[in-house]
Motif scaffolding. Structure first.
Motif, PDB file in Angstrom:
ATOM      1  N   GLN A   1       6.346  -4.730  -5.612  1.00 31.99           N
ATOM      2  CA  GLN A   1       5.230  -4.584  -4.671  1.00 31.99           C
ATOM      3  C   GLN A   1       3.935  -4.229  -5.405  1.00 31.99           C
ATOM      4  O   GLN A   1       2.860  -4.760  -5.085  1.00 31.99           O
ATOM      5  N   ILE A   2       4.036  -3.343  -6.380  1.00 29.50           N
ATOM      6  CA  ILE A   2       2.832  -2.913  -7.102  1.00 29.50           C
ATOM      7  C   ILE A   2       2.293  -4.033  -7.985  1.00 29.50           C
ATOM      8  O   ILE A   2       1.076  -4.245  -8.085  1.00 29.50           O
ATOM      9  N   ARG A   3       3.164  -4.795  -8.620  1.00 27.75           N
ATOM     10  CA  ARG A   3       2.706  -5.934  -9.429  1.00 27.75           C
ATOM     11  C   ARG A   3       2.000  -6.966  -8.555  1.00 27.75           C
ATOM     12  O   ARG A   3       0.976  -7.541  -8.953  1.00 27.75           O
ATOM     13  N   ASN A   4       2.549  -7.217  -7.354  1.00 24.23           N
ATOM     14  CA  ASN A   4       1.900  -8.160  -6.439  1.00 24.23           C
ATOM     15  C   ASN A   4       0.529  -7.643  -6.011  1.00 24.23           C
ATOM     16  O   ASN A   4      -0.428  -8.415  -5.870  1.00 24.23           O
ATOM     17  N   LEU A   5       0.449  -6.307  -5.802  1.00 20.80           N
ATOM     18  CA  LEU A   5      -0.825  -5.705  -5.401  1.00 20.80           C
ATOM     19  C   LEU A   5      -1.851  -5.836  -6.529  1.00 20.80           C
ATOM     20  O   LEU A   5      -3.025  -6.171  -6.289  1.00 20.80           O
ATOM     21  N   GLU A   6      -1.420  -5.569  -7.773  1.00 23.92           N
ATOM     22  CA  GLU A   6      -2.329  -5.712  -8.915  1.00 23.92           C
ATOM     23  C   GLU A   6      -2.798  -7.153  -9.069  1.00 23.92           C
ATOM     24  O   GLU A   6      -3.976  -7.419  -9.338  1.00 23.92           O
ATOM     25  N   LYS A   7      -1.888  -8.085  -8.856  1.00 25.86           N
ATOM     26  CA  LYS A   7      -2.233  -9.500  -8.970  1.00 25.86           C
ATOM     27  C   LYS A   7      -3.223  -9.901  -7.885  1.00 25.86           C
ATOM     28  O   LYS A   7      -4.193 -10.641  -8.127  1.00 25.86           O
ATOM     29  N   GLU A   8      -2.989  -9.386  -6.659  1.00 27.65           N
ATOM     30  CA  GLU A   8      -3.868  -9.718  -5.533  1.00 27.65           C
ATOM     31  C   GLU A   8      -5.270  -9.139  -5.728  1.00 27.65           C
ATOM     32  O   GLU A   8      -6.275  -9.781  -5.404  1.00 27.65           O
TER      33      GLU A   8
ATOM     34  N   ILE B   1       0.841  -1.203   0.000  1.00 25.07           N
ATOM     35  CA  ILE B   1       0.000   0.000   0.000  1.00 25.07           C
ATOM     36  C   ILE B   1       0.872   1.248   0.000  1.00 25.07           C
ATOM     37  O   ILE B   1       0.611   2.217  -0.729  1.00 25.07           O
ATOM     38  N   ARG B   2       1.942   1.262   0.812  1.00 26.08           N
ATOM     39  CA  ARG B   2       2.851   2.412   0.852  1.00 26.08           C
ATOM     40  C   ARG B   2       3.526   2.615  -0.496  1.00 26.08           C
ATOM     41  O   ARG B   2       3.670   3.754  -0.964  1.00 26.08           O
ATOM     42  N   SER B   3       3.957   1.521  -1.115  1.00 30.18           N
ATOM     43  CA  SER B   3       4.623   1.630  -2.424  1.00 30.18           C
ATOM     44  C   SER B   3       3.665   2.191  -3.462  1.00 30.18           C
ATOM     45  O   SER B   3       4.029   3.075  -4.259  1.00 30.18           O
ATOM     46  N   PHE B   4       2.430   1.694  -3.454  1.00 30.94           N
ATOM     47  CA  PHE B   4       1.438   2.187  -4.413  1.00 30.94           C
ATOM     48  C   PHE B   4       1.128   3.666  -4.185  1.00 30.94           C
ATOM     49  O   PHE B   4       1.105   4.463  -5.130  1.00 30.94           O
ATOM     50  N   GLU B   5       0.884   4.049  -2.930  1.00 29.08           N
ATOM     51  CA  GLU B   5       0.512   5.433  -2.627  1.00 29.08           C
ATOM     52  C   GLU B   5       1.612   6.398  -3.054  1.00 29.08           C
ATOM     53  O   GLU B   5       1.334   7.450  -3.650  1.00 29.08           O
TER      54      GLU B   5
END
Length: 314
Positions: A56-63, A27-31
């Motif tokens: 981190q952002i790719r993992n967030l998009e995948k999740e 979340i911090r990386s995305f923000e």
């Protein structure tokens, strides 16, 4: 259904809901990347590599199962889903930062344990110097002449003790620090000394009898006898504060700590005995103790260093 059962079920539901949230790191990386429109700038702000932010952002998009950024050659742009998520995460991070800033600025409570005499006659009169230097440290004084086990009683952050500073204390390093090696001298009011030579009645001499039987007691009676103070009658108290108050009453001479008499002398309430009647005896040491569980607390170390410097420089 009982209230206890309802609360238990509610906790289970909340636990399962929060468990499904993405990690705070992602979340911090995305923000940061969304706010700065750059993975590189986000990496610099978070003090990590650009690769780590991208990962981190790719993992967030995948999740989440959505694309959050439109990746171009020299820039990244938020998608509609990315903008929706950024509104929530940015508000979350701002609120979190504001709360952390408030906590950092909140006063740190520091409880000082010491004797009644040291608290009343030296620490309280000098405490304003420390609070002026460190306004965010809220100092609270717990005065008690009973020895407290600091490793068991965790309500005291720093102790200022009066006793005999030993070699064993020195070996404790930062936990035990000698502050001041005391001397005992004779004090009375200026008016008393003016009238002493013509005094015809008994002279009251006050001193402190230590409560702790293991502490060596200075021989005040012998010192008074050697000086030839006429018609001396000795009286003892268990608290040095009381001994000083006896002198302040103007009815006699008190043999007390030179350090604790500093304020009454500077205010001209008391005056040291004339040279021919001067007494100088070895007194108790004042030393600072920080319990092992608190040795890394910044406020405790700052207070100890302030004490050491002030007592060293007089």
């Amino acid at each position: 259904m009982s209230v206890q059962a309802y609360i238990h079920i509610n906790k289970i539901i909340e636990s399962s809901v929060f468990a499904k949230l993405p990690s705070l790191t992602s979340i911090r990386s995305f923000e940061a990347a969304a706010r700065l429109c750059s993975f590189k700038d986000a990496a610099n702000e978070l003090n990590v590599s650009s690769t780590a932010v991208s990962h981190q952002i790719r993992n967030l998009e995948k999740e989440l199962g959505v694309t959050l950024f439109e990746r171009r050659t020299r820039e990244v742009l938020l998608t509609d889903e990315g903008r929706a998520l950024f509104q929530s995460t940015h508000k979350l991070m701002k609120g979190l930062k504001a709360t952390i800033d408030e906590l950092k600025d909140a006063p740190t409570t520091l409880t000082i344990g010491t004797t009644n005499a040291f608290a009343a006659m030296w620490l309280v009169p000098n405490l304003t110097y420390f609070t002026a230097l460190h306004p965010n440290i809220d100092v609270r004084i717990k005065a008690d002449d009973q020895l407290v086990d600091l490793e068991q009683n965790r309500h005291i952050d720093v102790a200022i003790r009066s006793g005999h500073y030993t070699k064993q204390d020195h070996e404790h390093g930062d936990h035990h620090v000698l502050l001041h090696q005391e001397t005992l001298k004779a004090y009375a009011t200026p008016r008393f000394w003016q009238q002493y030579q013509t005094c015809t009645h008994d002279i009251e001499v006050y001193y402190t009898q230590w409560k702790n039987p293991h502490l060596s007691q200075p021989n005040v009676a012998q010192a008074v006898s050697n000086l030839g103070i006429k018609n001396a009658t000795l009286h003892s108290f268990e608290d040095e504060n009381q001994t000083i108050q006896a002198a302040l009453s103007g009815n006699g001479v008190s043999v007390v700590s030179e350090l604790l008499a500093t304020k009454p002398v500077s205010a001209t309430w008391l005056e040291e005995a004339p040279r021919e009647l001067s007494i100088c005896l070895k007194g108790l040491d004042h030393y600072c103790v920080i319990p092992s569980w608190n040795i890394n607390k910044d406020a405790a170390v700052l207070f100890r260093d302030w004490l050491t410097l002030l007592l060293k420089t007089g």
